[in-house]
Design a protein around this motif. Structure first.
Motif, PDB file in Angstrom:
ATOM      1  N   GLU A 107     -38.087 -15.576  -7.853  1.00 47.05           N
ATOM      2  CA  GLU A 107     -39.002 -16.242  -6.931  1.00 47.05           C
ATOM      3  C   GLU A 107     -39.208 -15.432  -5.656  1.00 47.05           C
ATOM      4  OE1 GLU A 107     -40.828 -18.774  -7.643  1.00 47.05           O
ATOM      5  OE2 GLU A 107     -39.908 -18.870  -9.635  1.00 47.05           O
ATOM      6  N   THR A 108     -38.161 -14.835  -5.148  1.00 52.33           N
ATOM      7  CA  THR A 108     -38.288 -14.035  -3.919  1.00 52.33           C
ATOM      8  C   THR A 108     -39.213 -12.847  -4.140  1.00 52.33           C
ATOM      9  OG1 THR A 108     -36.046 -14.653  -3.270  1.00 52.33           O
ATOM     10  CG2 THR A 108     -36.995 -12.722  -2.193  1.00 52.33           C
ATOM     11  N   ILE A 109     -39.035 -12.144  -5.261  1.00 52.49           N
ATOM     12  CA  ILE A 109     -39.855 -10.967  -5.541  1.00 52.49           C
ATOM     13  C   ILE A 109     -41.310 -11.379  -5.802  1.00 52.49           C
ATOM     14  CG2 ILE A 109     -40.199  -9.085  -7.200  1.00 52.49           C
ATOM     15  CD1 ILE A 109     -37.161  -8.875  -7.381  1.00 52.49           C
ATOM     16  N   LYS A 110     -41.503 -12.471  -6.520  1.00 51.11           N
ATOM     17  CA  LYS A 110     -42.875 -12.958  -6.758  1.00 51.11           C
ATOM     18  C   LYS A 110     -43.579 -13.207  -5.427  1.00 51.11           C
ATOM     19  CE  LYS A 110     -43.688 -16.199  -9.683  1.00 51.11           C
ATOM     20  NZ  LYS A 110     -43.558 -17.441 -10.470  1.00 51.11           N
ATOM     21  N   LYS A 111     -42.885 -13.848  -4.496  1.00 47.08           N
ATOM     22  CA  LYS A 111     -43.496 -14.173  -3.193  1.00 47.08           C
ATOM     23  C   LYS A 111     -43.895 -12.906  -2.443  1.00 47.08           C
ATOM     24  CE  LYS A 111     -42.741 -16.887   1.005  1.00 47.08           C
ATOM     25  NZ  LYS A 111     -43.295 -15.868   1.883  1.00 47.08           N
ATOM     26  N   HIS A 112     -43.040 -11.876  -2.485  1.00 42.84           N
ATOM     27  CA  HIS A 112     -43.348 -10.614  -1.804  1.00 42.84           C
ATOM     28  C   HIS A 112     -44.681 -10.044  -2.289  1.00 42.84           C
ATOM     29  CE1 HIS A 112     -39.787 -10.438   0.505  1.00 42.84           C
ATOM     30  NE2 HIS A 112     -38.935 -10.055  -0.463  1.00 42.84           N
ATOM     31  N   PHE A 113     -44.881 -10.012  -3.615  1.00 40.05           N
ATOM     32  CA  PHE A 113     -46.099  -9.415  -4.149  1.00 40.05           C
ATOM     33  C   PHE A 113     -47.315 -10.317  -3.998  1.00 40.05           C
ATOM     34  CE2 PHE A 113     -43.010  -6.636  -6.187  1.00 40.05           C
ATOM     35  CZ  PHE A 113     -43.642  -5.403  -6.077  1.00 40.05           C
ATOM     36  N   LEU A 114     -47.094 -11.611  -4.071  1.00 40.21           N
ATOM     37  CA  LEU A 114     -48.230 -12.523  -3.846  1.00 40.21           C
ATOM     38  C   LEU A 114     -48.713 -12.431  -2.404  1.00 40.21           C
ATOM     39  CD1 LEU A 114     -47.026 -15.648  -5.877  1.00 40.21           C
ATOM     40  CD2 LEU A 114     -48.921 -14.107  -6.468  1.00 40.21           C
ATOM     41  N   ASP A 115     -47.788 -12.200  -1.471  1.00 38.92           N
ATOM     42  CA  ASP A 115     -48.165 -12.080  -0.060  1.00 38.92           C
ATOM     43  C   ASP A 115     -49.090 -10.899   0.187  1.00 38.92           C
ATOM     44  OD1 ASP A 115     -46.735 -14.316   0.549  1.00 38.92           O
ATOM     45  OD2 ASP A 115     -44.967 -13.243   1.326  1.00 38.92           O
ATOM     46  N   VAL A 116     -49.006  -9.853  -0.638  1.00 41.02           N
ATOM     47  CA  VAL A 116     -49.887  -8.687  -0.454  1.00 41.02           C
ATOM     48  C   VAL A 116     -51.047  -8.735  -1.450  1.00 41.02           C
ATOM     49  CG1 VAL A 116     -48.042  -7.256   0.497  1.00 41.02           C
ATOM     50  CG2 VAL A 116     -48.424  -7.280  -1.979  1.00 41.02           C
ATOM     51  N   ARG A 117     -51.273  -9.938  -2.030  1.00 41.67           N
ATOM     52  CA  ARG A 117     -52.421 -10.209  -2.898  1.00 41.67           C
ATOM     53  C   ARG A 117     -52.398  -9.401  -4.201  1.00 41.67           C
ATOM     54  NH1 ARG A 117     -57.416 -10.643   1.486  1.00 41.67           N
ATOM     55  NH2 ARG A 117     -56.454 -12.245   2.808  1.00 41.67           N
ATOM     56  N   ALA A 118     -51.214  -9.185  -4.740  1.00 40.36           N
ATOM     57  CA  ALA A 118     -51.075  -8.585  -6.072  1.00 40.36           C
ATOM     58  C   ALA A 118     -50.910  -9.695  -7.094  1.00 40.36           C
ATOM     59  CB  ALA A 118     -49.879  -7.643  -6.117  1.00 40.36           C
ATOM     60  N   GLY A 119     -51.348  -9.447  -8.320  1.00 42.61           N
ATOM     61  CA  GLY A 119     -51.178 -10.428  -9.370  1.00 42.61           C
ATOM     62  C   GLY A 119     -49.772 -10.367  -9.950  1.00 42.61           C
ATOM     63  N   VAL A 120     -49.199 -11.532 -10.249  1.00 43.02           N
ATOM     64  CA  VAL A 120     -47.843 -11.602 -10.799  1.00 43.02           C
ATOM     65  C   VAL A 120     -47.885 -12.385 -12.099  1.00 43.02           C
ATOM     66  CG1 VAL A 120     -45.464 -12.311 -10.404  1.00 43.02           C
ATOM     67  CG2 VAL A 120     -46.839 -11.494  -8.483  1.00 43.02           C
ATOM     68  N   LYS A 171     -35.773   0.869  -4.905  1.00 42.83           N
ATOM     69  CA  LYS A 171     -34.464   1.017  -4.257  1.00 42.83           C
ATOM     70  C   LYS A 171     -33.693  -0.298  -4.200  1.00 42.83           C
ATOM     71  CE  LYS A 171     -36.253   4.740  -1.340  1.00 42.83           C
ATOM     72  NZ  LYS A 171     -36.474   5.232   0.053  1.00 42.83           N
ATOM     73  N   TRP A 172     -34.311  -1.412  -4.630  1.00 43.98           N
ATOM     74  CA  TRP A 172     -33.622  -2.702  -4.587  1.00 43.98           C
ATOM     75  C   TRP A 172     -32.487  -2.724  -5.607  1.00 43.98           C
ATOM     76  CZ3 TRP A 172     -38.729  -6.005  -4.648  1.00 43.98           C
ATOM     77  CH2 TRP A 172     -39.302  -5.979  -3.371  1.00 43.98           C
ATOM     78  N   THR A 173     -31.387  -3.326  -5.238  1.00 45.39           N
ATOM     79  CA  THR A 173     -30.228  -3.438  -6.128  1.00 45.39           C
ATOM     80  C   THR A 173     -30.545  -4.375  -7.282  1.00 45.39           C
ATOM     81  OG1 THR A 173     -28.745  -3.100  -4.254  1.00 45.39           O
ATOM     82  CG2 THR A 173     -27.787  -4.028  -6.271  1.00 45.39           C
ATOM     83  N   GLY A 174     -30.261  -3.926  -8.507  1.00 42.63           N
ATOM     84  CA  GLY A 174     -30.446  -4.767  -9.686  1.00 42.63           C
ATOM     85  C   GLY A 174     -31.878  -4.856 -10.168  1.00 42.63           C
ATOM     86  N   VAL A 175     -32.789  -4.044  -9.604  1.00 47.77           N
ATOM     87  CA  VAL A 175     -34.203  -4.086  -9.983  1.00 47.77           C
ATOM     88  C   VAL A 175     -34.605  -2.726 -10.548  1.00 47.77           C
ATOM     89  CG1 VAL A 175     -36.575  -4.412  -9.182  1.00 47.77           C
ATOM     90  CG2 VAL A 175     -34.718  -5.813  -8.229  1.00 47.77           C
ATOM     91  N   THR A 176     -35.307  -2.729 -11.676  1.00 51.50           N
ATOM     92  CA  THR A 176     -35.860  -1.497 -12.246  1.00 51.50           C
ATOM     93  C   THR A 176     -37.378  -1.612 -12.268  1.00 51.50           C
ATOM     94  OG1 THR A 176     -35.701  -2.377 -14.499  1.00 51.50           O
ATOM     95  CG2 THR A 176     -33.836  -1.104 -13.684  1.00 51.50           C
ATOM     96  N   VAL A 177     -38.061  -0.492 -12.006  1.00 53.39           N
ATOM     97  CA  VAL A 177     -39.519  -0.451 -11.950  1.00 53.39           C
ATOM     98  C   VAL A 177     -40.016   0.552 -12.972  1.00 53.39           C
ATOM     99  CG1 VAL A 177     -41.530  -0.002 -10.498  1.00 53.39           C
ATOM    100  CG2 VAL A 177     -39.478  -1.043  -9.496  1.00 53.39           C
ATOM    101  N   GLN A 178     -40.966   0.133 -13.814  1.00 53.57           N
ATOM    102  CA  GLN A 178     -41.563   1.030 -14.798  1.00 53.57           C
ATOM    103  C   GLN A 178     -43.072   1.047 -14.588  1.00 53.57           C
ATOM    104  OE1 GLN A 178     -40.423  -0.278 -18.683  1.00 53.57           O
ATOM    105  NE2 GLN A 178     -38.289   0.352 -18.459  1.00 53.57           N
ATOM    106  N   GLU A 179     -43.642   2.236 -14.450  1.00 54.28           N
ATOM    107  CA  GLU A 179     -45.095   2.404 -14.354  1.00 54.28           C
ATOM    108  C   GLU A 179     -45.433   3.813 -14.804  1.00 54.28           C
ATOM    109  OE1 GLU A 179     -46.574   2.246 -10.353  1.00 54.28           O
ATOM    110  OE2 GLU A 179     -44.776   3.177  -9.526  1.00 54.28           O
ATOM    111  N   ASP A 180     -46.658   3.983 -15.310  1.00 58.52           N
ATOM    112  CA  ASP A 180     -47.020   5.313 -15.784  1.00 58.52           C
ATOM    113  C   ASP A 180     -47.444   6.189 -14.611  1.00 58.52           C
ATOM    114  OD1 ASP A 180     -49.734   4.796 -15.181  1.00 58.52           O
ATOM    115  OD2 ASP A 180     -50.089   3.965 -17.179  1.00 58.52           O
ATOM    116  N   SER A 181     -47.514   7.493 -14.867  1.00 58.69           N
ATOM    117  CA  SER A 181     -47.807   8.452 -13.804  1.00 58.69           C
ATOM    118  C   SER A 181     -49.210   8.248 -13.225  1.00 58.69           C
ATOM    119  CB  SER A 181     -47.652   9.876 -14.336  1.00 58.69           C
ATOM    120  OG  SER A 181     -48.520  10.100 -15.438  1.00 58.69           O
TER     121      SER A 181
END
Length: 544
Positions: A450-463, A499-509
């Motif tokens: 929920e915390t991470i969802k709120k961060h991205f919704l605040d910058v108008r990204a789709g979740v 850099k967040w602890t316990g979070v992994t990010v995957q995206e293409d180049s």
């Protein structure tokens, strides 16, 4: 000629190791050792004079991870010296001080290089006997961390040890004894005991004779006038003459004994050399006889082969015979066996990354096969096979080679930058993702969702919540457009998420590069807009 001497003795038990420790450190009386040596003994490593068994157990505990059996050899004693004539000696025949010599250091370096520096736990120089020598203790640990004296000290490695040590001692005028000699070495303790006995006998011969004490010569009384004076004069003259002659005899005897002692010392060394040469001569004669016998046997075999060759040639010329048929049958069996071996080589090569024919030929060459005009040629026996003779995996060779080349090239392309970009582009097309659309997959603990969802919704990204993994972690899909006004904030948030602890990010180049470029472009636009706004606020300048 002086010889290098190196011997080993396994310390097979704790009692054996303790006895060796007390002997080498002179913790009890040693019969053949000088109690007041001219030069001191010296320990180079085990300065505390710790028991050899304790040293070995400590080293084993540092390296060996496997369980050590009760009957395993934990330490090996190495004795290093040379024949007596190899060492520098003074006029009294006693060797010079070797405690700080290059010879001692070279012996220590030899053991460290041969068995590993940390596996040499003790190195003791003895100078209280006739010939300087070293007692060293080795813990027999292999390069892969096993305790194994039987693997380190084999018959072959012991021969190599003798050769290598002799080469290391060449600067000191020492050489190797006869290789493969059947001479039986005496234990060092017996050798040094014999040296001590020889020294005792020489010393006994060298001891000067005690001065001869004679009663003064006396004359009978003479019944004449002045006889007392005459008697005293005659006795003094005679006694002086006797004393002079006795002194001459004693001086001659002393010179004779000293010469005898000198000859005895030389004869002792000479006898040792003669004994060594006799052993070498006996060994050499034995080797010569063995070589002669071997040559006779080979000559017999050559004669038999020549006769068989002649017989075969006659049978072939007359249309064949028993011997030719026998060889033909054996040849067919051998040829089929070689073909099967080649098929196995080819099948193994087809599983490896081979991109072209040159690499395939190189694989065959490693196995002893070359490519000739008629096909594949065995470099050892001359057997020749073409591709039709081979059916690796039960199929024709050519299509399998082509498939191997294509598979290898495809794998190499997939690992290249261009290949990875092509794979990413294919995945985007499958998802129906446009070039201006960005996407990132985040995986996290469910408690952080929920915390991470709120961060991205605040910058108008789709979740878009994704699947829940077997370990309880959840996936979230972040979607955005590279050109949307909030792209700088989205870019910054994704950089932080990595850099967040316990979070992994995957995206293409593609998405990573375009979101960063979009953020930079939008930043420049905002900066330009801010500059224009300031210009309007100031209004026209005076006189404008």
């Amino acid at each position: 000629m002086a010889y290098a001497i190196i011997r080993i003795a396994k310390l097979t038990s704790q009692v054996h190791a303790h006895n060796a420790t007390t002997h080498n450190y002179r913790q009890h009386e040693v019969s053949n050792a000088d109690p007041a040596p001219q030069h001191p003994n010296k320990e180079y490593l085990n300065h505390e004079k710790t028991d050899y068994w304790t040293l070995a157990e400590a080293r084993i505990g540092e390296v060996v991870t496997r369980k050590v059996r009760v009957d395993q050899v934990r330490a090996v004693e190495v004795i290093m010296t040379g024949s007596p004539e190899a060492f520098i000696r003074g006029q009294d025949g006693r060797p010079a001080d070797y405690s700080n010599s290059k010879w001692a250091q070279d012996n220590l370096n030899f053991l460290k290089e041969k068995f590993g520096e940390k596996n040499v736990v003790s190195f003791t120089l003895h100078q209280d006997e006739k010939t300087p020598h070293v007692h060293a203790v080795i813990v027999p640990i292999t390069q892969d961390g096993r305790l194994s004296a039987k693997d380190i000290f084999t018959r072959q490695t012991l021969r190599e040890l003798q050769t290598d040590y002799a080469q290391a001692m060449q600067p000191y005028g020492m050489s190797r004894g006869i290789e493969h000699s059947q001479a039986e070495h005496q234990p060092m303790r017996r050798q040094y005991g014999q040296e001590a006995e020889n020294a005792r006998q020489v010393a006994e011969l060298s001891r000067p004779a005690a001065a001869t004490v004679r009663e003064p010569f006396k004359l009978d009384d003479v019944p004449l006038m002045g006889r007392d004076t005459w008697k005293a004069e005659q006795e003094a003259r005679i006694n002086a003459e006797i004393a002079q002659r006795v002194a001459q005899v004693q001086a001659q005897e002393r010179q004779r004994v000293e010469k005898l002692a000198e000859l005895a010392q030389k004869n002792t060394a000479a006898a040792e050399q003669v004994k060594t040469l006799q052993k070498q001569l006996g060994t050499s004669e034995g080797l010569k006889q063995g070589h002669f016998t071997g040559l006779q046997e080979r000559d017999t075999q050559v004669d038999w082969l020549y006769n068989q060759r002649e017989r075969l040639a006659v049978q072939l010329a007359q249309g064949g015979g028993t011997l030719s048929k026998q060889l033909e049958g054996e040849g067919k069996l051998r040829t089929e066996k070689i073909r099967h071996e080649l098929v196995s080589v080819v099948e193994k090569a087809l599983t490896k990354p081979i991109r072209d024919q040159a690499m395939f030929v190189e694989e065959l060459k490693k196995a002893g096969w070359a490519v000739g005009r008629e096909g594949l040629v065995n470099e050892k026996n001359g057997a020749v096979f073409n591709s039709k003779d081979l059916k690796p995996n039960g199929l024709d060779l050519a299509p399998q080679l082509t498939a191997t080349y294509e598979r290898t090239r495809a794998a190499e392309f997939a690992q290249s930058v261009a290949g990875k970009l092509a794979a990413e582009q294919t995945e985007r097309q499958v998802r129906g993702q446009q070039s201006h659309e960005g996407r990132a997959m985040l995986e996290m603990e469910s408690k952080d969702l929920e915390t991470i969802k709120k961060h991205f919704l605040d910058v108008r990204a789709g979740v878009r919540p994704g699947q829940v993994q077997a370990d309880g972690r959840v996936q979230v899909e972040i979607v955005y457009q590279h050109t949307q006004p909030t792209i700088p904030s989205i870019n910054e948030l994704l950089n932080k998420a990595q850099k967040w602890t316990g979070v992994t990010v995957q995206e293409d180049s593609h998405d990573r590069e375009h979101r960063q470029a979009g953020a930079e472009r939008r930043g420049q636009e905002l900066k330009a807009e801010k500059g224009q706004s300031k210009g309007r606020d100031k209004g026209p300048s005076i006189g404008g």
